[in-house]
Structures are given as structure tokens and as C-alpha cells.
Motif scaffolding. Sequence first.
Motif, mmCIF file in Angstrom:
data_model
loop_
_atom_site.group_PDB
_atom_site.id
_atom_site.type_symbol
_atom_site.label_atom_id
_atom_site.label_comp_id
_atom_site.label_asym_id
_atom_site.label_seq_id
_atom_site.Cartn_x
_atom_site.Cartn_y
_atom_site.Cartn_z
ATOM 1 N N SER A 64 37.881 44.168 38.454
ATOM 2 C CA SER A 64 36.511 44.164 37.794
ATOM 3 C C SER A 64 35.791 45.373 38.083
ATOM 4 O O SER A 64 36.292 46.186 39.196
ATOM 5 N N ARG A 72 36.433 30.559 45.176
ATOM 6 C CA ARG A 72 35.595 31.539 44.347
ATOM 7 C C ARG A 72 36.244 33.024 44.581
ATOM 8 O O ARG A 72 36.284 33.662 43.529
ATOM 9 N N GLN A 86 30.749 40.172 50.199
ATOM 10 C CA GLN A 86 31.180 39.129 49.282
ATOM 11 C C GLN A 86 30.502 37.658 50.257
ATOM 12 O O GLN A 86 30.789 36.763 49.815
ATOM 13 N N THR A 107 39.743 33.330 43.329
ATOM 14 C CA THR A 107 39.903 33.213 41.843
ATOM 15 C C THR A 107 39.331 34.604 41.050
ATOM 16 O O THR A 107 39.849 34.902 40.277
ATOM 17 N N SER A 108 38.426 35.178 41.866
ATOM 18 C CA SER A 108 37.973 36.525 41.351
ATOM 19 C C SER A 108 38.861 37.548 41.425
ATOM 20 O O SER A 108 38.571 38.475 40.817
#
Length: 667
Positions: free
Chosen positions: A273, A264, A291, A267-268
Amino acid sequence: MAAEELPSEFDVVILGTGLAESVVAAACSRVGQRVLHLDGRSFYAANWASFTFNSLLTWIQNHEESQPEEVQDWSSLLEEGEELICLSNSDSTSISNLQVFCFTSEEDEEETQSPVAPNTTEEEKGDEEEESAETKETPEETPDTQEEEEEEKEVILTEKEEPQTPQPSEAHTQPEVTRKKISYAQLVKEGRRFNIDLVSKLMYSRGSLVDLLIKSNVSRYAEFKNITRILTYRHGNVEQVPCSRADVFASRQLSVVEKRKLMRFLTSCVEDSEEQQAYNGRPYLEFLKDQQLGDNLQHFLLHSIAMATEETPTEVGLASTRHFLRCLGRYSNTPFLFPVYGLGEIPQCFCRMCAVFGGIYCLRHSVRCLLVDKDTNRCKAVIDSRGQRISCSHFVVEDGYVAAERKRMATPNRRVSRAVLITDSSVLPSDSDQQVSMVTVPPIESGRPAVRMVELCSSTMTCIPGTYLVHLTCQSVGSAYEDLLPVVTNLFCTPESHDQGGPSVLWCLYFNMADGSGVEVDGHDLPSNVYVCSGPDGSLGHEHAIRQAELIFQKILPEEDFCPPAPNPEDIIYDGDSVSGPTEEDDRGETREETGEEDRGETREETGEEDRGETREDTGEEDRGETREDTGEEDRGETREDTGEEDRGETTKETGEEGDVEEQSSR
């Protein structure tokens, strides 16, 4: 080429054959510039070079015995309105703190206290070779006789329990002897099979160097191997780092929850962002902790994937992580490539391209001074080591040849600590003995730098079978020996390791090298058309050198393309050849018609021969696998009318033999 044979005028004169200089030479020669490429050394690639074991010993000896050359007066060659700028005679200051140790035998161990141990005379080397030959014939006689003299009971146990007892008893008495399978004499004897790099780097599969090799087609001059695994040192053990999706799910070190969290997070990371931007300027480790990643994942991401430190800003750590992920999967499950025969091949590949397009090369040939026009502050000519005046429009020079007071440094002078080890086994044994590994070692103690290690096997053609070549690199805090000895002691078996196990070190070299990342291209106290190239920097990739070479090229030729693709051989028109005319055959058996179009098959109209089932008539049209004669019939095989040969279901008219297709009516 002798000095008197050199032309007296060039567009670009380059001194030094490092990576940046070689790329500039290839780029300039490719677009038609007259290039003279010189180097005062006897080998290519400067501090980027790769040496055989014997050549490395010679390089060490020459470096220790190097003496400054006498400065000559070249003022007699000055013309009116010119001034003289002298260059340095050598770049010996870029390498310092050389220390050599050898642990392959008792004789060599006695000499390990002195760096002069490997530099034996030929007679001594010959004696060692004879001794090694005797030990090869009777490899078990010496330990057995020693044990007989000490205790007869041990000999009986040794004979009964061969797999268990001899190893601990010998390791207890002489640990360095039991693990050595290759002597120093054997290293010297097979020294030509080693290719030992002065600088340790890897090629990112989507890095600027790989892109340039592909774009310029220079990659055809070299071969490459994948780095097969990424390792890390943690809690006293060497562990494999899961990088790709397959590695993550196959890993036994991570729990199912950790695997999901890691996938995860990776992928982020692909896209930026607002959450990530909020951590700009804050440590990357703090971002990883927030995280909700465990200690295992934080260690892998920080040290092995981002290759960062605990103080690295989040934006830098994320950029490194994205670059790592982008490079995955292009050639293998790791992002790195390594050139077969060592990194010294890469500068030589670009030198070869330069020579193909007309560049002239001279080793053991240097430039002593520059002749500068006082009015324009431009270098008009150079004077080489033999006193010849050579005119040039631009001059590119390695920073080691420029006096320190004339150089501009963007950052304080930094150095890199290097160690080269020859070992007898891998730091993480596996089913395959042909693993090429990248190992990250976090700081062992506070105040010590992180260490990057590359372990090469014999399939890279850098060492002999049965050995591994290990490169260690870190930013210098003290001497290379002081910086890297703790890591060597923890991971390898040496006299200082107190029998902790691990691969045995057969031979090792420590030295410090200047970090070229602080040298600027321009802004020096030099003429405006003189450009300075730095040596290797301390990073893992080649981005600094390639960016520097491209910047210099754009200053010299701003309107030209940087290293454009080389033309296809069939597109080259040689002097005396005409563009149009009767049919001419290429080396590859290809034909160009009067229209100038190229046949992928071979069409020979005059003989009537047809290959690969393709025919282009005067219209230049291409029929894929179809032959359309005047009758309009289709021939799926190939028809050779005059020769009468039959190929794979081809129909021959003169013999009347039948193939897979029907006979065509004759023209």
C-alpha cells in the motif's frame, strides 16, 4: 569406480557435493549431459552434511589433525598452447574455532576443560560402556550411598518424601548429575541413531527448494516433517508465537484487543500500500510502532515472523512478513518443513537423481588442476587426484577448492557461529514430547547478534528417544563459543548457568563456519567456463543456493529447462522397444494399444480380461465404470470371460454364478 575406469571425456565435471553443486549435477544430467561428479571427502554434501554422533567425533578429530597435502607437479601433462591452474587440496579454512564439551558424567566433566574429551580411545570407551551398564542396573545406589555417608537424617527424609526432597538436595550438591539420564557412553553406543547437521536451516513451504523438489519429483527420495510450533525468548521465558488464525484466537498470551489488532495487521500486510511505501528506508520497528501495536505484538512480528532486527528497513521487513504468511497453511499451521534424517539428505537426493540419468560419482576423488587454453581462456580438461586427464566442456567447483587470491567476494568475508547441543528435555515442555520447534532469541545485550534456534525431537530421526537435538546459529561477532554461550547459559542447564533450571546439556559442540552469501558465481580469476559454488549462507532458507544453482545451469545450457519433471516410467522407450505394435503390458499392469493411448484400467484384448470395469476398444474411447459389449449392455462389475473368476459383484460366464449385475450373453 577406479580412476582407470573413468571415461576420458565429459560434458560437465563437478567438484564438491554441496547443495548447489548437487542441484547443478541433477539438472545437467536430466537434460542428457554427461556428468562426472567428484568429491575429495569420504562423505556427501560437504558443509551441508549430516553425521552420526560417531562420525561427527571422527570429523572433529580429522579436522583438528588435518595437514596440507604435498603439491605435485603436473606440468608434464600440458599440451601445446595450454597453461595450468592448480586447485587447493582442502577446504579446512571454512571451519574454525572447534570446541567440544561433555557434561554427562563426572568422568566426562573432568575432561570438559579440553576439546579432546570426546575423542577417547576404544579401550576408554569400552570402560565407560561397562560403567554405564553398571549404573543402569542400580541407578539409585550411588546417590543413596553418598547421602548415607553424609547425613543419615537426609536419607530418612528422602525415603519419606521421595518426590520432593531428593531433587533439591541432589541438585544442590551435584546439579549436573541429577538431571542426566543418558551417559556419554550411551551416546557413543547409540551414535548411529543421531543425524547431526553441520548447517541449520529450514524449508519454507513455498520456498524455492520445495518448489524445485516438487517440480523435479526429487521429493520422492525423502520424507519431511512439519515444524510444529514457533517460539520466542522474551523476559527470561520461552513463549509460543501465534502465527495462523487458529493460533491467534487460541492464544492465552494476547488480549482480545491484541488479537484483533494482530489479525488486522496481518491482513493488511498481504498487499503493498501507499502507506507502507512511505516508510521505505525507515526501520521496520518504527512502522510497527506507528500501527498502534503493543510491545507483545511488536516483538512477535519483528523477531519471530519477519525475523528482522531493529535496524531492518521497512520494505525488507514487510517482504519477510509476506513470505512468512504465504507459506502458512500449505502443509501445517507453520511455514516450515524439515527433512527426516537431517538436511544432509537433500543434496544426496539430487545426487541420486543425477545418477539415475547417467551421472558418475566418485568420493575420495578430487581434481588437482585445470588445463586452460591460452587463446580462448577456457578450461579444456582437468587432472584428477590420480593423474588422469579428463576433457570437459564446463567445470563447476566448490569455492573451498579455489585459492583465495582467485576468488571474487561481493561482500567482506563473514562467518557464522554455530552450536550443536544434545539435551534431555525441551525448552518448552508440552503434552507431546514430539514437538519440532523454531525459536528466535533477540539480542540479549547490545552489540550481540540475534540467535536462531531449532529444536528437533526423536521423530525427526536425528536423535535418540529421551533426547533433543538443538541447533543454534547467528552471525559471528567473535568465536562461536563467545557468541552463543550467553544464550546457552540462559536457556539450558550447564555448569555456567548457576542452576537456573531448563533442559540439561549432555554434550555440545561450538564452531565457526564460513558464510557463503558473499561468493559470486562468476567474475573470478578463472576461465570463462569455470563456475564457483559457495557453501551454506547464514539465512534460514535455501534461496541463495537454489538461485546460484539455477544461474550456473542457465550459463551452461541457456536453452534447456532447469530440472524438468522426470518422465513417467511408462513413457520411457527403451532401446529395442517399438512405439507401435502388438499390445505390451507395463510394470503397473497398464496397456498401450496401437493408438499409443494409455488405459487407466487394464484392458487385455487377447485374453479378454477386463479390470476396474474399464474397456477401451480399437477406437481408444474410455468408459468410466462402463463396459459396452456388442450387446450394448452395461456391466457394473468386472467380467472375466476366460478365467471364470468373480470379483466384487462380477459375473462369470463359464460357471454361471450370479453377481450384482445380470449375465451378459456370450460373444
